[in-house]
Design an enzyme around this catalytic site. Structure first.
Site, PDB file in Angstrom:
ATOM      1  N   HIS A  21       1.344  -0.649  -0.067  1.00  0.00           N
ATOM      2  CA  HIS A  21       2.023   0.117   0.978  1.00  0.00           C
ATOM      3  C   HIS A  21       1.022   0.638   2.017  1.00  0.00           C
ATOM      4  O   HIS A  21       1.207   0.445   3.231  1.00  0.00           O
ATOM      5  CB  HIS A  21       2.774   1.286   0.340  1.00  0.00           C
ATOM      6  CG  HIS A  21       3.507   2.146   1.320  1.00  0.00           C
ATOM      7  ND1 HIS A  21       4.837   1.955   1.619  1.00  0.00           N
ATOM      8  CD2 HIS A  21       3.103   3.203   2.083  1.00  0.00           C
ATOM      9  CE1 HIS A  21       5.217   2.845   2.521  1.00  0.00           C
ATOM     10  NE2 HIS A  21       4.179   3.622   2.816  1.00  0.00           N
ATOM     11  N   GLU A  22      -0.024   1.282   1.540  1.00  0.00           N
ATOM     12  CA  GLU A  22      -1.000   1.854   2.468  1.00  0.00           C
ATOM     13  C   GLU A  22      -1.794   0.772   3.190  1.00  0.00           C
ATOM     14  O   GLU A  22      -2.177   0.943   4.355  1.00  0.00           O
ATOM     15  CB  GLU A  22      -1.952   2.797   1.728  1.00  0.00           C
ATOM     16  CG  GLU A  22      -1.270   3.992   1.062  1.00  0.00           C
ATOM     17  CD  GLU A  22      -0.468   4.825   2.044  1.00  0.00           C
ATOM     18  OE1 GLU A  22      -0.792   4.820   3.253  1.00  0.00           O
ATOM     19  OE2 GLU A  22       0.496   5.471   1.610  1.00  0.00           O
ATOM     20  N   HIS A  25      -0.041  -0.190   6.366  1.00  0.00           N
ATOM     21  CA  HIS A  25      -0.358   0.699   7.486  1.00  0.00           C
ATOM     22  C   HIS A  25      -1.755   0.388   8.046  1.00  0.00           C
ATOM     23  O   HIS A  25      -1.941   0.298   9.262  1.00  0.00           O
ATOM     24  CB  HIS A  25      -0.326   2.160   7.024  1.00  0.00           C
ATOM     25  CG  HIS A  25       1.042   2.667   6.674  1.00  0.00           C
ATOM     26  ND1 HIS A  25       2.121   2.579   7.523  1.00  0.00           N
ATOM     27  CD2 HIS A  25       1.500   3.296   5.554  1.00  0.00           C
ATOM     28  CE1 HIS A  25       3.183   3.119   6.952  1.00  0.00           C
ATOM     29  NE2 HIS A  25       2.824   3.561   5.754  1.00  0.00           N
TER      30      HIS A  25
END
Length: 453
Positions: A21-22, A25
Site C-alpha cells: 500500500h505505502e 504512494h
C-alpha cells in the site's frame, strides 16, 4: 506456540499489505517528481533505518499497526522548502498529481489482489457442486418446495457452479427484505425450476452466518452418518468406552439416523446420563455416557462428550475444476476483485444502516487467527486470504473519511472543482473527527475479537 505462530503470521500478512500500500504512494509520488522524505512501515521508534541515493529515509518501526510515506510539503513546519525545491513539494503539485498519489495506495492493494488471484486462477479453480443434499423440515426452503438431490444453478440471476459461489451470492442479500430467487436443476438438462424464498431483514443480527443453512439447505456435503471419527483424550465419550469407528444406533431407545440428530440429543442433555447403543464390528454394544455441561449456568449450558464425526470423501463427480488460459485468468481476477470490492462497500453501507450486525467487524486478533489457520491449511489457502484482505484494505482506505486516502481524495477533488485548496483549518478539524471515527471503529473491532475468544 500457536499464539506465537498466529502473531508471526499476522505480522507477515499485514506487513506485506501495508508495504504494498505505502509503496504505491511512494512509487507514484516519485514519478510525479515529489521528494519523499521517509517511507516507514509501522509507527513509533525505528528499529531499522537506511537511506537511498535520493536521500529518502526507510524505516521499520516498533509498532506494526500501519505505515506512512512522508513527502516534502510546505505546510509542514519542520520542512525545509526552498525556492529551488518547491517544485518537489506535494502541495505544489497539480490536482491530478495529488489525486494520483493518494489513490495509488488502494490501487496497489487491488493490483496485488489481481496478481494473486491471477496466479490462483491460472492453476485452476476447484469447487464442490452445489447439490442440495438435504432440506430441513419447516425451513423456508421446505415451505416453497425446494427439491433434494438437484443443483442450484443460479441465485438472483447469477450462475452458481460451486457451493462457494452460492454462498457468496447469498451473502450479498444479508439484511435485505423481499425474496431470494434460486434456480434448481441439472447442468446437463434444460429443465430448470425457479423458487422464490421470502426474507425479512435477513440474518441482520447474525454473526458469520451460514446463509444456505439459514434457508434450510445443506449444500455439497454428503449427509454425515453418526459414526465416531475422533475422541478427545479424557473426554466423556472416551471415558465411557466409545471407540473410533463406532456407529451410534440409538440413544435412550430413540433411533439416531444422522450425526446432526446425535449432536442435538447430546447438547440438550448436559450432565444427564444417556444410554447409547453402538454398532461395533457387526455387534451391538451398550454404552452409557454423561455429557459435560459447557457452562456452570445450567440455564445456558449445552452438553458435550468430546467426539468428532467421520467426514465423508467427496465423490470425484461432485468436484468442479475450472481451468483458464492466461487471458481468462486475468479477466476472472479483475472481475473477482471488482465484485469483492463492491460487496465490501455494500456490506459497510448495510452495517451503517443497521441492516447487518456490527458483530461482523473484525480486528487484528481475528486477522491473526485466520492468517494462522489459512497458513496451516497450505500456501495457496493463505494466498487466497491475502488477496481477500488486500481488497478489504484497499476498499476501506477509499472511504471518504479524513485521515484515510478517501478523505484526501475528497479534499483534492474539491480543490480541483473550486480552484483552491480546502481551508487548512477545516482540513485539520476534519482530520480530528476522522481520527476519532477510525479509532472508535478499531476499538469496537478489537472488542468483537475479544468477545469471540
Amino acid at each position: 506456540m500457536q499464539v506465537v505462530f498466529s502473531v508471526v503470521m499476522a505480522l507477515v500478512t499485514l506487513g506485506i499489505l501495508v508495504t504494498i500500500h505505502e509503496y504505491g504512494h511512494y512509487w507514484v509520488a516519485r514519478r510525479c517528481g515529489v521528494r519523499v522524505l521517509r517511507f516507514a512501515i509501522g509507527f513509533g521508534r525505528p528499529l531499522l533505518m537506511w537511506r537511498d541515493r535520493n536521500d529518502t529515509e526507510f524505516a521499520l518501526c516498533a509498532i506494526p499497526l500501519g505505515g506512512y510515506v512522508k513527502m516534502l510539503d510546505e505546510r509542514d513546519p519542520e520542512a525545509d522548502v526552498t525556492a529551488i525545491s518547491r517544485s518537489e513539494s506535494f502541495n505544489a503539485q497539480p490536482v491530478r498529481n495529488k489525486l494520483a498519489i493518494v489513490s495509488a495506495g488502494p490501487a496497489a492493494n487491488f493490483a496485488l489482489a489481481i496478481l494473486v488471484l491471477f496466479v490462483l486462477f491460472l492453476r485452476g479453480e476447484t469447487g464442490v457442486a452445489p447439490v442440495i443434499e438435504a432440506v430441513s423440515p419447516g425451513s423456508v426452503a421446505a415451505e416453497v418446495g425446494v427439491p433434494v438431490g438437484q443443483e442450484i444453478v443460479a441465485v438472483d440471476g447469477e450462475p452458481t457452479t460451486t457451493v462457494s459461489k452460492v454462498r457468496f451470492a447469498l451473502l450479498k442479500r444479508l439484511g435485505d427484505t423481499g425474496t431470494v430467487e434460486i434456480v434448481v436443476g441439472s447442468p446437463l438438462s434444460d429443465v430448470k425450476e425457479r423458487y422464490l424464498l421470502p426474507i425479512d431483514r435477513w440474518l441482520g443480527e447474525a454473526e458469520a452466518p451460514d446463509t444456505a443453512r439459514a434457508l434450510g439447505m445443506t449444500l455439497g456435503m454428503m449427509p454425515l452418518q453418526p459414526i465416531v471419527g475422533s475422541l478427545t483424550v479424557g473426554g466423556p465419550a472416551e471415558v465411557a468406552g466409545f471407540m473410533v469407528g463406532d456407529k451410534i444406533v440409538s440413544a435412550d431407545n430413540a433411533q439416531i439416523t444422522s450425526w446432526e440428530a446425535w449432536v442435538n440429543y447430546v447438547r440438550a442433555r448436559p450432565a444427564q446420563p444417556i444410554d447409547v447403543v453402538v454398532e461395533r464390528r457387526g455387534s451391538l454394544l451398550p454404552v452409557k455416557v454423561e455429557p459435560d455441561p459447557s457452562s456452570s449456568n445450567s440455564s445456558n449450558a449445552v452438553g458435550t462428550v468430546g467426539m468428532g464425526v467421520v467426514i465423508p470423501e467427496i465423490p470425484p463427480e461432485r468436484l468442479r475444476l475450472q481451468g483458464r488460459n492466461a487471458l481468462e485468468a486475468l479477466v476472472a481476477a479483475v472481475e473477482r476483485t471488482y465484485s469483492l470490492t463492491l460487496f465490501t462497500f455494500e456490506s459497510m453501507w448495510k452495517m451503517a444502516q443497521g441492516l447487518i450486525s456490527t458483530k461482523n467487524l473484525s480486528g487484528p486478533i481475528s486477522i491473526a487467527q485466520v492468517a494462522a489457520s489459512t497458513a496451516e491449511s497450505g500456501f495457496l489457502t493463505w494466498l487466497s486470504f491475502l488477496a481477500l484482505l488486500s481488497i478489504s484494505l484497499g476498499a476501506i482506505n477509499l472511504l471518504p473519511i479524513p485521515v484515510l486516502d478517501g478523505g484526501h481524495i475528497v479534499f483534492h477533488a474539491l480543490e480541483g472543482l473550486f480552484g483552491r485548496p480546502v481551508p487548512e483549518q477545516i482540513q485539520m478539524m476534519s482530520y480530528q473527527v476522522g481520527l476519532l471515527a477510525v479509532f472508535t471503529l478499531m476499538v469496537f473491532a478489537i472488542y468483537n475479537d475479544v468477545a469471540r475468544l
